[in-house]
Design a protein around this motif. Structure first.
Motif, PDB file in Angstrom:
ATOM      1  N   GLY A 139     -41.172 -92.223  -8.565  1.00  0.00           N
ATOM      2  CA  GLY A 139     -41.590 -90.860  -8.459  1.00  0.00           C
ATOM      3  C   GLY A 139     -41.141 -90.340  -7.114  1.00  0.00           C
ATOM      4  O   GLY A 139     -40.667 -90.859  -6.241  1.00  0.00           O
ATOM      5  N   TYR A 151     -47.160 -79.884  -8.173  1.00  0.00           N
ATOM      6  CA  TYR A 151     -46.279 -81.077  -8.574  1.00  0.00           C
ATOM      7  C   TYR A 151     -46.913 -82.185  -9.340  1.00  0.00           C
ATOM      8  O   TYR A 151     -46.776 -82.534 -10.705  1.00  0.00           O
ATOM      9  N   LEU A 152     -48.241 -82.646  -8.754  1.00  0.00           N
ATOM     10  CA  LEU A 152     -48.892 -83.770  -9.167  1.00  0.00           C
ATOM     11  C   LEU A 152     -49.631 -83.230 -10.590  1.00  0.00           C
ATOM     12  O   LEU A 152     -49.507 -83.848 -11.495  1.00  0.00           O
ATOM     13  N   ARG A 155     -47.107 -82.998 -13.396  1.00  0.00           N
ATOM     14  CA  ARG A 155     -46.674 -84.525 -13.847  1.00  0.00           C
ATOM     15  C   ARG A 155     -47.648 -85.207 -14.605  1.00  0.00           C
ATOM     16  O   ARG A 155     -47.584 -86.227 -15.444  1.00  0.00           O
ATOM     17  N   LEU A 156     -48.957 -84.824 -14.217  1.00  0.00           N
ATOM     18  CA  LEU A 156     -50.140 -85.626 -15.097  1.00  0.00           C
ATOM     19  C   LEU A 156     -50.532 -84.842 -16.070  1.00  0.00           C
ATOM     20  O   LEU A 156     -51.431 -85.549 -16.937  1.00  0.00           O
ATOM     21  N   ARG A 159     -51.546 -86.696 -19.861  1.00  0.00           N
ATOM     22  CA  ARG A 159     -51.501 -88.131 -19.644  1.00  0.00           C
ATOM     23  C   ARG A 159     -53.024 -88.414 -19.604  1.00  0.00           C
ATOM     24  O   ARG A 159     -53.924 -88.232 -19.100  1.00  0.00           O
ATOM     25  N   ASP A 171     -44.176 -93.829 -10.927  1.00  0.00           N
ATOM     26  CA  ASP A 171     -43.165 -92.671 -11.611  1.00  0.00           C
ATOM     27  C   ASP A 171     -43.495 -91.444 -11.334  1.00  0.00           C
ATOM     28  O   ASP A 171     -42.796 -90.445 -11.524  1.00  0.00           O
ATOM     29  N   ILE A 172     -44.680 -91.175 -10.768  1.00  0.00           N
ATOM     30  CA  ILE A 172     -44.881 -89.838 -10.170  1.00  0.00           C
ATOM     31  C   ILE A 172     -44.919 -89.706  -8.793  1.00  0.00           C
ATOM     32  O   ILE A 172     -44.195 -88.782  -8.242  1.00  0.00           O
TER      33      ILE A 172
END
Length: 279
Positions: A139, A151-152, A155-156, A159, A171-172
């Motif tokens: 990541g 961004y976080l 990407r989450l 999940r 990976d993040i």
DNA sequence: AAGTGGACCTGCTAGC
DNA sequence: TGCTAGCAGGTCCACT
């Protein structure tokens, strides 16, 4: 002189020898017991190469070895759980846990790694072969300008793993291992058990700042020395003296005095304050 | 695709 | 004192 290598420790290590090894000529390379992967080349082929600028990506170090102007070969080094690099002109004789030694015109670079989860892997470049494969799914760097709450949050999304495990997965965002993930979640006031995809944008923003904060602090303190981490100079770090939750099970939370709890997530210990980290 | 658990290996400490 | 179980900084991989 072993270690505990999350991003700050790896970066402290890098800074402690990068300038001293820059431009050195490789005299010889020797491997000890097997590390995580085979070296991937004949050690002899690196003799005579010049050491370029040591770079860090996540918890990996890239040691460029320029054997000729057009070749961008190098070694990808990972410290695993118990690895430490030392560099110097008169190191003590190799011990039973020294599994990589690069003798150069400016000193000896040595990896000491009792558990041997670490790795030293040859690559034609950072972008080819095994190094590329290992780096491919990493990541963002925590201090990348693109590392934002938005961004976080993005990407989450969706999940279902806990936010703690999502951070550790790397990976993040890379760099925060078990200690700093626990610490950052505490600083952001987030329950480590919360499903990653349920963090609000605002919480993601706070978490990004907390990760950056804790890593910056650890960096400034020279990293953590849980057992006896030392950088390649032999200097130790002091962050462990100031952890807020990590390793403090049953001790009083520094903010509210509630006993710090330890739970297991993904086969790793997580430390948190049940009051300060509600959701 | 995402989540889970096992694997790699050695050393140290707490508890009996 | 001596043995054993449990734990430790990481992350890849196979499987569901």
């Amino acid at each position: 002189m072993h270690t505990m290598p999350e991003l700050p420790e790896v970066e402290v290590t890098r800074q402690s020898f990068a300038s001293r090894i820059l431009g050195a000529k490789v005299l010889s390379l020797r491997m000890g017991k097997p590390l995580r992967w085979p070296l991937g080349c004949d050690p002899g082929r690196l003799e005579g190469a010049r050491v370029g600028e040591v770079l860090r990506r996540g918890k990996y170090l890239w040691l460029p070895l320029l054997s000729s102007p057009e070749r961008r070969e190098g070694l990808l080094i990972h410290l695993g759980m118990s690895g430490a690099l030392t560099f110097g002109q008169s190191l003590p004789p190799a011990g039973p846990h020294d599994h990589f030694e690069l003798d150069t015109s400016q000193g000896l670079l040595r990896l000491t790694d009792p558990r041997r989860f670490g790795a030293v892997v040859w690559g034609e470049s950072m972008q080819k072969g095994l190094p590329a494969r290992l780096l491919a799914s990493l990541g963002l760097e925590p201090f990348d300008v693109a590392m934002t709450g938005a961004y976080l949050h993005e990407r989450l999304r969706g999940r279902r793993v806990s936010i703690k495990q999502a951070l550790l997965a790397g990976d993040i965002v890379v760099g925060a291992g078990n200690i700093y993930a626990c610490e950052a979640l505490f600083m952001a006031g987030i329950d480590p058990r919360l499903a990653a995809g349920r963090l609000s944008l605002r919480r993601c923003e706070r978490l990004v700042l907390a990760i950056q904060d804790v890593l910056r602090q650890a960096l400034a303190l020279g990293g953590s020395s849980l057992k006896d981490f030392k950088d390649a100079h032999g200097a130790q770090g002091y962050f462990q003296l100031s952890t807020r939750v990590y390793g403090r099970e049953s001790e009083a939370c520094r903010v509210c005095a509630t006993p710090v709890r330890r739970i297991t997530q993904g086969q790793r210990s997580t430390f948190f304050c049940p009051i300060c980290q509600k959701k």
